[in-house]
Design a protein around this motif. Structure first.
Motif, mmCIF file in Angstrom:
data_model
loop_
_atom_site.group_PDB
_atom_site.id
_atom_site.type_symbol
_atom_site.label_atom_id
_atom_site.label_comp_id
_atom_site.label_asym_id
_atom_site.label_seq_id
_atom_site.Cartn_x
_atom_site.Cartn_y
_atom_site.Cartn_z
ATOM 1 N N GLN A 4 -6.128 17.563 28.235
ATOM 2 C CA GLN A 4 -7.550 17.526 28.616
ATOM 3 C C GLN A 4 -7.796 17.569 30.232
ATOM 4 O O GLN A 4 -7.645 16.442 30.661
ATOM 5 C CB GLN A 4 -8.683 16.583 28.295
ATOM 6 N N THR A 5 -8.334 18.672 30.854
ATOM 7 C CA THR A 5 -8.032 18.722 31.797
ATOM 8 C C THR A 5 -9.544 18.399 32.724
ATOM 9 O O THR A 5 -9.391 18.168 33.897
ATOM 10 C CB THR A 5 -7.813 20.177 32.994
ATOM 11 N N SER A 6 -10.486 18.396 31.549
ATOM 12 C CA SER A 6 -11.789 17.531 32.073
ATOM 13 C C SER A 6 -12.819 17.454 31.279
ATOM 14 O O SER A 6 -12.108 17.406 29.751
ATOM 15 C CB SER A 6 -13.176 18.635 32.796
ATOM 16 N N PRO A 7 -13.962 16.651 31.305
ATOM 17 C CA PRO A 7 -14.746 16.771 29.672
ATOM 18 C C PRO A 7 -14.935 17.560 28.454
ATOM 19 O O PRO A 7 -14.358 16.827 27.441
ATOM 20 C CB PRO A 7 -15.847 15.976 30.418
ATOM 21 N N THR A 8 -14.467 18.651 29.220
ATOM 22 C CA THR A 8 -14.846 19.724 28.687
ATOM 23 C C THR A 8 -13.877 20.823 27.730
ATOM 24 O O THR A 8 -13.466 22.086 27.150
ATOM 25 C CB THR A 8 -15.815 20.601 28.373
ATOM 26 N N ASP A 23 -6.642 27.790 27.773
ATOM 27 C CA ASP A 23 -7.947 26.490 28.058
ATOM 28 C C ASP A 23 -9.026 26.673 26.964
ATOM 29 O O ASP A 23 -9.685 27.469 26.618
ATOM 30 C CB ASP A 23 -9.020 27.153 29.414
ATOM 31 N N PRO A 77 -17.712 16.829 25.170
ATOM 32 C CA PRO A 77 -16.722 17.002 24.967
ATOM 33 C C PRO A 77 -16.303 16.224 23.582
ATOM 34 O O PRO A 77 -17.179 15.876 23.028
ATOM 35 C CB PRO A 77 -17.018 15.300 26.223
#
Length: 526
Positions: A79-83, A139, A145
């Motif tokens: 997971q590279t960011s919350p979404t 991605d 999230p």
């Protein structure tokens, strides 16, 4: 001369058929009560179909023999960011026709799985888009999230974009409308086995994929999957050696197979809960003698049905002890299960009669009940027992029991008033059941299998929050609240968790997964 009509032609056909295997090849003969209704992995979210097709198609994320997540067509994810989740895709993988597997196939399979007619929308419903970074890197962007995304992808199969376009199969087979295409009968996956010959509802033959990228732990070269609907015939086939493995073993025959010197029974708890659903949306039921209103909109009627069912009697007489009565929509093995809420309403026919009278049905009423007879353990017999229980409180059930081939298209169209269904949480997490079964039908596959359209705004709100919550205690508390509301509403009538019973010859080593998956690459014939 027309070779098709001669003995020589028959011999040629046999010889050609044998070219798919080599001398000394290991063949496994399976007997099952039902068949995969299609070779299209996006057409029906039904466990038997998915467990057959997971040997042919693959997912980004898989499960190992211990049922823990393991790399599949994706080698790593984070997971590279919350979404946003980044997935590295496996290189040097080919589909059965030799076409290389790339990110384009993943994006195509995402669009296909969320399109009209797909039965797999719940597995991609949290995804907003998939961005191609390069041929082997993507991605995945979620709507909000979603910390359990990898678990969700376990049942989303990847198809070949090129093959589907060439064979006019870019849209899923729609079982509800009876729409078929090339993917109904043919398959082109990346998995360890490929389809050689397909005879729907009779037998399908699979052979080892010689170009498979992964390790095959077992030694099976060919699988002959036989459909044997009759319990006694299926047992006889195992006893005689006509098949090597069978499932399910009828509960009444477990001891008989165990006593055979060359046979064994593999048993274990299944993640599946069997339950009953009721049409709570229509103002008038489709199949009832009550006109101008819908009895199931009244909680007292739903509770009356619940308390009229002698679940211990069903366990004793129908299931021969091979079931665990349950009050929740998922079993203890699923994350989020609440032991303190697993308390069924008491079996109480007199209370049931009183509730029906209070609701305005002192003499009961008539309603049709839809059930399969070849999908779950003793499914038809369970429905007969439920119908008999309800008759004692004045409810006349018109029981419609049929093969799953006609049953599923009917209830998935929501052409039902009262029905049986079984559900396995493939993510082994409560959200799967909350989103698919207990939430109001909506966009992105939400409530896609809530066939009676039970609806509670607070359950919907909690389900959405549970999807994004990363604090384990807060998440568990919200799941607990949603379970309690659903139980108080009597949104569905849970019956029991069924047990797995597989029969096999003693010289066969199998891995029995709790989702009732039989993975052929794990099977060894000694």
């Amino acid at each position: 001369m027309n070779l098709k009509s001669t003995p020589v032609a028959a011999a040629v056909f046999v010889a050609l058929a044998c070219l798919g295997t080599t001398a000394g090849a290991v063949t496994l003969k399976i007997g099952n009560q039902g068949d995969a209704l299609s070779m299209d992995p996006h057409s029906l979210n039904e466990s038997l179909q998915l467990t057959v097709l997971e040997n042919v198609f693959e997912t980004l994320v898989s499960r190992g023999p211990d049922y823990k997540l393991t790399p599949g067509l994706a080698t790593a994810w984070k997971q590279t960011s919350p979404t946003v989740w980044h997935f590295d895709l496996r290189k040097n993988v080919q589909f059965h026709d030799g076409t290389p597997f790339t990110a384009d196939d993943v994006i195509f399979s995402y669009e296909r799985a969320k399109s009209d007619g797909s039965d797999m929308k719940t597995y991609v419903g949290q995804v907003k888009e998939i961005r191609k970074i390069n041929d082997h890197s993507i991605d995945v962007v979620t709507n909000a999230p979603f910390p359990i995304l990898p678990e969700l992808f376990y049942r989303w199969f990847i198809m070949s974009k090129k093959w589907c376009e060439a064979n006019q199969a870019t849209r899923p087979v729609d079982r509800r409308k009876g729409i078929e295409n090339a993917a109904s009968f043919r398959a082109n996956g990346t998995g360890p086995y490929r389809v050689r010959e397909r005879q729907p509802n009779v037998r399908t033959t699979f052979t080892r994929n010689g170009n498979y990228w992964g390790k095959v732990q077992g030694n099976v070269d060919e699988v002959i999957f036989n459909v044997i609907g009759n319990d006694a015939t299926r047992v006889a086939a195992l006893l005689s050696g006509e098949v090597d493995v069978m499932e399910p073993v009828p509960v009444q025959d477990v001891d008989r197979i165990k006593s055979a010197s060359n046979l064994k029974v593999l048993q274990g708890p299944e993640l599946r809960v069997i339950f009953l659903g009721m049409d709570q949306k229509r103002d008038e039921l489709l199949f009832s003698n009550v006109k101008g209103k819908n009895p199931f909109k009244d909680k007292r009627v739903r509770q009356a049905f619940y308390q009229a069912i002698d679940i211990e009697g069903i366990k004793r007489s129908v299931m021969r002890g091979a079931s665990t009565p349950i009050a929740e929509m998922f079993p203890a093995q699923v994350k989020g299960f609440a032991p303190d809420l697993n308390k069924r309403l008491p079996y109480d026919p007199e209370a049931s009669k009183k509730l029906l009278a209070e609701a305005g049905y002192p003499s009961g009423f008539e309603v049709a009940m839809n059930c399969p007879n070849d999908r779950y353990v003793n499914d038809g017999a369970i429905c007969q027992a439920v119908a008999a229980n309800l008759a004692r409180v004045g409810v006349k059930i018109k029981l419609e029991v049929e093969t799953k081939g006609t049953y599923f298209p009917k209830i998935l169209r929501r052409d039902t008033s009262f029905y049986m269904l079984g559900w396995t949480s493939s993510t082994v997490d409560a959200h799967n059941v909350l989103y698919s079964i207990m939430s109001s039908p909506g966009e992105g596959g939400r409530g896609q299998f809530n066939l009676g359209a039970y609806s509670n705004a607070r359950v919907d709100e909690l389900t959405e929050k549970i999807a994004s919550e990363t604090d384990d205690k807060k998440r568990t508390d919200m799941i607990h609240e949603a379970i309690k509301i659903h139980e108080d509403d009597i949104g569905h009538i849970p019956l029991h968790q069924q047990a797995l019973n597989w029969g096999a010859r003693k010289n066969i080593e199998l891995v029995q997964l709790p989702g009732d998956e039989m993975v052929w690459k794990y099977i060894t014939v000694k």
